[in-house]
Design a protein around this motif. Structure first.
Motif, PDB file in Angstrom:
ATOM      1  N   ASP A  55     -11.409 -27.111   3.093  1.00  0.00           N
ATOM      2  CA  ASP A  55     -12.386 -26.634   4.089  1.00  0.00           C
ATOM      3  C   ASP A  55     -13.031 -25.330   3.633  1.00  0.00           C
TER       4      ASP A  55
ATOM      5  N   ARG B 130     -15.559 -26.113   1.034  1.00  0.00           N
ATOM      6  CA  ARG B 130     -16.789 -26.707   1.591  1.00  0.00           C
ATOM      7  C   ARG B 130     -17.636 -25.643   2.291  1.00  0.00           C
ATOM      8  N   PHE B 131     -16.970 -24.679   2.918  1.00  0.00           N
ATOM      9  CA  PHE B 131     -17.719 -23.570   3.524  1.00  0.00           C
ATOM     10  C   PHE B 131     -18.511 -22.829   2.427  1.00  0.00           C
ATOM     11  N   TYR B 132     -17.836 -22.513   1.326  1.00  0.00           N
ATOM     12  CA  TYR B 132     -18.515 -21.771   0.251  1.00  0.00           C
ATOM     13  C   TYR B 132     -19.571 -22.622  -0.450  1.00  0.00           C
ATOM     14  N   ASP B 133     -19.414 -23.960  -0.386  1.00  0.00           N
ATOM     15  CA  ASP B 133     -20.454 -24.837  -0.958  1.00  0.00           C
ATOM     16  C   ASP B 133     -21.788 -24.631  -0.247  1.00  0.00           C
ATOM     17  N   GLN B 134     -21.720 -24.128   1.008  1.00  0.00           N
ATOM     18  CA  GLN B 134     -22.941 -24.095   1.837  1.00  0.00           C
ATOM     19  C   GLN B 134     -23.586 -22.720   1.954  1.00  0.00           C
ATOM     20  N   ILE B 135     -22.982 -21.691   1.395  1.00  0.00           N
ATOM     21  CA  ILE B 135     -23.581 -20.362   1.575  1.00  0.00           C
ATOM     22  C   ILE B 135     -24.039 -19.796   0.228  1.00  0.00           C
ATOM     23  N   ASP B 136     -24.761 -18.666   0.292  1.00  0.00           N
ATOM     24  CA  ASP B 136     -25.353 -18.097  -0.916  1.00  0.00           C
ATOM     25  C   ASP B 136     -24.417 -17.139  -1.642  1.00  0.00           C
TER      26      ASP B 136
ATOM     27  N   SER C  51     -14.482 -24.190  -4.423  1.00  0.00           N
ATOM     28  CA  SER C  51     -15.857 -24.649  -4.195  1.00  0.00           C
ATOM     29  C   SER C  51     -16.428 -25.226  -5.487  1.00  0.00           C
TER      30      SER C  51
ATOM     31  N   ARG D 293     -19.426 -26.225  -5.909  1.00  0.00           N
ATOM     32  CA  ARG D 293     -20.786 -25.708  -6.121  1.00  0.00           C
ATOM     33  C   ARG D 293     -20.738 -24.347  -6.831  1.00  0.00           C
TER      34      ARG D 293
ATOM     35  N   GLN E 286     -16.387 -19.181  11.240  1.00  0.00           N
ATOM     36  CA  GLN E 286     -17.501 -19.395  12.153  1.00  0.00           C
ATOM     37  C   GLN E 286     -16.945 -19.537  13.562  1.00  0.00           C
TER      38      GLN E 286
END
Ligand SMILES: C[S@@+](CC[C@H](N)C(=O)[O-])C[C@H]1O[C@@H](n2cnc3c(N)ncnc32)[C@H](O)[C@@H]1O
Length: 276
Positions: A36, A39-45, A102, A104, A218
């Protein structure tokens, strides 16, 4: 029927042993909570955070890496993020093991090294958690950077496991740089963003935050971040390491942008220690 056919044709190479090792190598199982966080870090800059938002943290960390790491050595960058520190060390001739939950960010770090013509210095790159780095041989590294995982591992035993893995990778006298986010950083963020929240969430602050330090990334999500104290960070690392220096990398003035940036807590202190 299609499913059956698919299943049968898939089973054959498994039985011969020719495909399973490849699948195992790329998609290793992660603990659901570590997955999880990845996946959180996959979505942020995160890949550009240091340059875009945290130049003081970046500059201070670089200064200490330059000061204590001799070149050229072998470094495991665990929780590599965008790979800024790995790039600096690769430029100095270091060889690197890159690990992150992550995919990404791992890809971004590899791309950064490739773009700088330093890709051949990557010894390994793996989507893996700091708690299990079994793909990296024992006593094969001179330095471990643990600048991220400790503040995402929620239990003492997981943090000790990550510290134990770092100690296993290191040679005698090897160095670890480990980051924790101070519990007070979170209070600073609340005060900067919404001082009234400080009042209405009193029970949370006096209860959970100061008892286990675990908070959600979050709103309304399960806890995925662990905030620490200097005493706790020292005690956890002290089981395998002798402290060299403790460095604060943030202050009220350290963010490059205003209010919005304070919504994300960032590392507040780092310990550089030697393995004994
Ligand atoms: C805030 S970033 C820091 C990145 C970089 N090391 C730095 O100092 O700027 C935290 C990083 O740790 C990674 N991370 C979090 N938990 C991890 C774990 N259990 N194992 C490996 N990496 C983890 C995240 O995916 C992310 O890349």
């Amino acid at each position: 029927m299609i499913g059956m056919h698919h299943h049968r044709s898939f089973c054959k190479p498994f039985a011969s042993g020719s495909i399973l090792p490849l699948i195992g190598a790329k998609f290793r199982y992660l603990e659901p909570s570590h997955d999880d966080v990845g996946r959180f870090y996959d979505q942020i800059d995160e890949a550009i955070r240091l340059e875009a938002e945290d130049p003081i943290e970046y500059a201070i960390t670089l200064r200490y890496l330059q000061r204590y790491i001799p070149d050229p050595v072998t470094v495991a960058d665990v929780g590599v993020g965008g790979g800024q520190y790995s790039e600096l060390l690769a430029r100095r001739g270091c060889r690197l093991h890159l690990a992150d939950v992550s995919q990404r960010l791992l890809d971004a770090a590899v791309a950064r090294l490739d773009a700088a013509g330093l890709g051949s210095q990557i010894e390994s790159q793996r989507r893996a958690s700091a708690t299990d780095l079994s793909h990296v041989p024992t006593a094969s590294c001179d330095v471990v950077l643990l600048l991220g995982p400790l503040y995402h591992l929620l239990t003492t035993s997981e943090r000790r496991q990550a510290i134990g893995e770092a100690a296993r990778l290191l040679r005698h006298d090897g160095l670890i740089f480990a980051a924790g986010i101070n519990v007070l950083t979170y209070l600073r963020n609340i005060l900067a963003d919404d001082p009234e929240e400080f009042g209405w969430r009193r029970d949370f602050f006096l209860g959970q935050l100061f008892i286990d330090g675990n908070i959600a990334l979050q709103p309304k999500q399960p806890a995925a971040m662990h905030l620490t104290t200097v005493a706790e960070l020292r005690a956890e690392l002290g089981t395998a390491f002798e402290e060299i220096t403790l460095v604060g990398v943030e202050s009220f003035a350290s963010k490059i942008v205003g209010r919005r940036a304070y919504l994300h807590a960032t590392p507040a202190s780092r310990l550089c220690c030697k393995k004994f």
